[in-house]
Design an enzyme around this catalytic site. Structure first.
Site, PDB file in Angstrom:
ATOM      1  N   ARG A 144      11.959  -1.968  10.471  1.00 45.61           N
ATOM      2  CA  ARG A 144      10.976  -1.395  11.393  1.00 45.61           C
ATOM      3  C   ARG A 144      10.897  -2.245  12.644  1.00 45.61           C
ATOM      4  NH1 ARG A 144       5.401   0.183   8.374  1.00 45.61           N
ATOM      5  NH2 ARG A 144       4.570  -0.871  10.223  1.00 45.61           N
TER       6      ARG A 144
ATOM      7  N   LYS B 158       0.827  -1.210   0.000  1.00 43.24           N
ATOM      8  CA  LYS B 158       0.000   0.000   0.000  1.00 43.24           C
ATOM      9  C   LYS B 158       0.859   1.258   0.000  1.00 43.24           C
ATOM     10  CE  LYS B 158      -2.097  -0.805   3.950  1.00 43.24           C
ATOM     11  NZ  LYS B 158      -1.512  -2.073   4.418  1.00 43.24           N
TER      12      LYS B 158
ATOM     13  N   ARG C  31      11.678  -6.602   4.777  1.00 37.22           N
ATOM     14  CA  ARG C  31      11.535  -5.206   4.366  1.00 37.22           C
ATOM     15  C   ARG C  31      12.503  -4.297   5.121  1.00 37.22           C
ATOM     16  NH1 ARG C  31       5.651  -2.508   5.005  1.00 37.22           N
ATOM     17  NH2 ARG C  31       5.946  -2.780   7.236  1.00 37.22           N
TER      18      ARG C  31
ATOM     19  N   ARG D 292      -8.954   1.206   9.230  1.00 32.94           N
ATOM     20  CA  ARG D 292      -8.521  -0.150   9.564  1.00 32.94           C
ATOM     21  C   ARG D 292      -9.587  -0.896  10.358  1.00 32.94           C
ATOM     22  NH1 ARG D 292      -2.569   0.836   9.365  1.00 32.94           N
ATOM     23  NH2 ARG D 292      -1.455  -1.112   9.722  1.00 32.94           N
TER      24      ARG D 292
ATOM     25  N   ARG E 184       0.183  -8.840  13.647  1.00 27.25           N
ATOM     26  CA  ARG E 184      -0.423  -7.822  12.773  1.00 27.25           C
ATOM     27  C   ARG E 184      -1.300  -8.466  11.704  1.00 27.25           C
ATOM     28  NH1 ARG E 184       4.839  -5.270  10.970  1.00 27.25           N
ATOM     29  NH2 ARG E 184       3.657  -3.901   9.617  1.00 27.25           N
TER      30      ARG E 184
HETATM   31  P1  AMP Z   1       1.446   0.824   9.263  1.00 23.11           P
HETATM   32  O1  AMP Z   1       2.663   1.622   8.995  1.00 23.11           O
HETATM   33  O2  AMP Z   1       0.244   1.277   8.449  1.00 23.11           O
HETATM   34  O3  AMP Z   1       1.672  -0.665   9.179  1.00 23.11           O
HETATM   35  O4  AMP Z   1       1.035   1.127  10.790  1.00 23.11           O
HETATM   36  C1  AMP Z   1       1.913   0.820  11.849  1.00 23.11           C
HETATM   37  C2  AMP Z   1       1.143   0.710  13.156  1.00 23.11           C
HETATM   38  O5  AMP Z   1       0.501   1.969  13.444  1.00 23.11           O
HETATM   39  C3  AMP Z   1       0.013  -0.306  13.162  1.00 23.11           C
HETATM   40  O6  AMP Z   1       0.468  -1.627  13.433  1.00 23.11           O
HETATM   41  C4  AMP Z   1      -0.873   0.252  14.277  1.00 23.11           C
HETATM   42  O7  AMP Z   1      -0.313  -0.002  15.553  1.00 23.11           O
HETATM   43  C5  AMP Z   1      -0.775   1.753  14.039  1.00 23.11           C
HETATM   44  N1  AMP Z   1      -1.820   2.245  13.091  1.00 23.11           N
HETATM   45  C6  AMP Z   1      -1.622   2.820  11.872  1.00 23.11           C
HETATM   46  N2  AMP Z   1      -2.774   3.156  11.291  1.00 23.11           N
HETATM   47  C7  AMP Z   1      -3.755   2.791  12.170  1.00 23.11           C
HETATM   48  C8  AMP Z   1      -5.179   2.846  12.155  1.00 23.11           C
HETATM   49  N3  AMP Z   1      -5.842   3.356  11.103  1.00 23.11           N
HETATM   50  N4  AMP Z   1      -5.847   2.361  13.217  1.00 23.11           N
HETATM   51  C9  AMP Z   1      -5.199   1.842  14.291  1.00 23.11           C
HETATM   52  N5  AMP Z   1      -3.862   1.744  14.372  1.00 23.11           N
HETATM   53  C10 AMP Z   1      -3.125   2.212  13.327  1.00 23.11           C
END
Ligand code: AMP
Length: 227
Positions: free
Chosen positions: A160, A15, A127, A90, A171
């Site tokens: 990360r 994404k 990654r 989400r 996740r």
């Molecule tokens: P990402 O970079 O999109 O994988 O997000 C990393 C982490 O941020 C996720 O595993 C969640 O802990 C938090 N996070 C990001 N976006 C959201 C969302 N829309 N709702 C809840 N937690 C989020």
């Protein structure tokens, strides 16, 4: 019509990479909730302190916090001409709140990037991301030799903190339980499209452009949309 795009898909579906590309091509902001939260953690702000542990466990930050962050961000002028949302919504509660924020704007275009689970685990564990600008790099073992610095800004590439095996599996479970239901939530809308995210990134990018073009043609602009 403004392009108000949301990218659905599991962690590791690509994404962020595709959202970056489309945002640059269309001159609209990419809004990544993960990036916003990581910046808050790095700055040790009040929100950052609150969400750090949740993020490191791979769990979702609360809906109220996320909805408030996105509402503020979409209110900024640059998002009036369109936006690409990466990582939001989400949960169904976030999706309902987003519909509410979209009243008076052009309809959402929703693209789901579908990738099989074993590919996702492989991608996430391999990654690397740039610690300065957040750009994803090719996987450790997929790059032509080890890529040492970010192609975009020259920053240092790191893993990360939530890309380790236990957290990756958590996740993915959370995605299946809380985020995948969004496909059913959006599926019947004329502006929903699903594409095969397991292809090489350039092919995914081509399919994404075609999906957006066809979705935009099916969209009826909202009355009074400010675009
Ligand atoms: P990402 O970079 O999109 O994988 O997000 C990393 C982490 O941020 C996720 O595993 C969640 O802990 C938090 N996070 C990001 N976006 C959201 C969302 N829309 N709702 C809840 N937690 C989020």
């Amino acid at each position: 019509m403004a392009l108000n795009l949301i990218m659905l898909g599991a962690p590791g579906a690509g994404k962020g990479t595709q959202a970056d590309r489309i945002a640059r091509e269309r001159g609209i902001p990419k809004i990544s909730t993960g990036d916003i939260l990581r910046e808050a953690v790095a700055a040790n702000s009040e929100i950052g302190q609150r969400v750090k542990v949740t993020m490191n466990r791979g769990q979702l930050v609360g809906d109220d916090t996320m909805i408030a962050i996105v509402r503020d961000r979409l209110d900024r002028d640059d998002a009036r001409r369109g936006f690409v949302l990466d990582g939001f919504p989400r949960t169904v509660a976030q999706a309902v709140a987003l519909d509410d924020m979209m009243v008076g704007r052009d309809p959402l275009v929703i693209v789901d990037l579908a990738v099989g689970e074993s590919d996702l685990v492989h991608r996430l564990l391999n990654r690397l991301v740039c610690e300065s600008c957040g750009t994803n790099a090719l996987g450790k073992d997929l790059a032509n030799g080890l890529q040492e610095s970010c192609r975009r800004c020259g920053g240092r590439l790191v893993q990360r903190s939530d890309d380790n095996k236990a957290v990756v599996l958590e996740r993915l479970q959370i995605y299946l339980r809380q985020t995948k239901p969004l496909v059913a939530f959006y599926r019947r809308r004329p502006t929903f499209r699903a594409i095969d995210g397991a292809q090489p990134p350039d092919r995914v990018a081509e399919d994404l452009v075609a999906a957006i073009d066809s979705a935009v043609k099916s969209a009826a602009p909202s009355p009074g949309a400010r675009s």
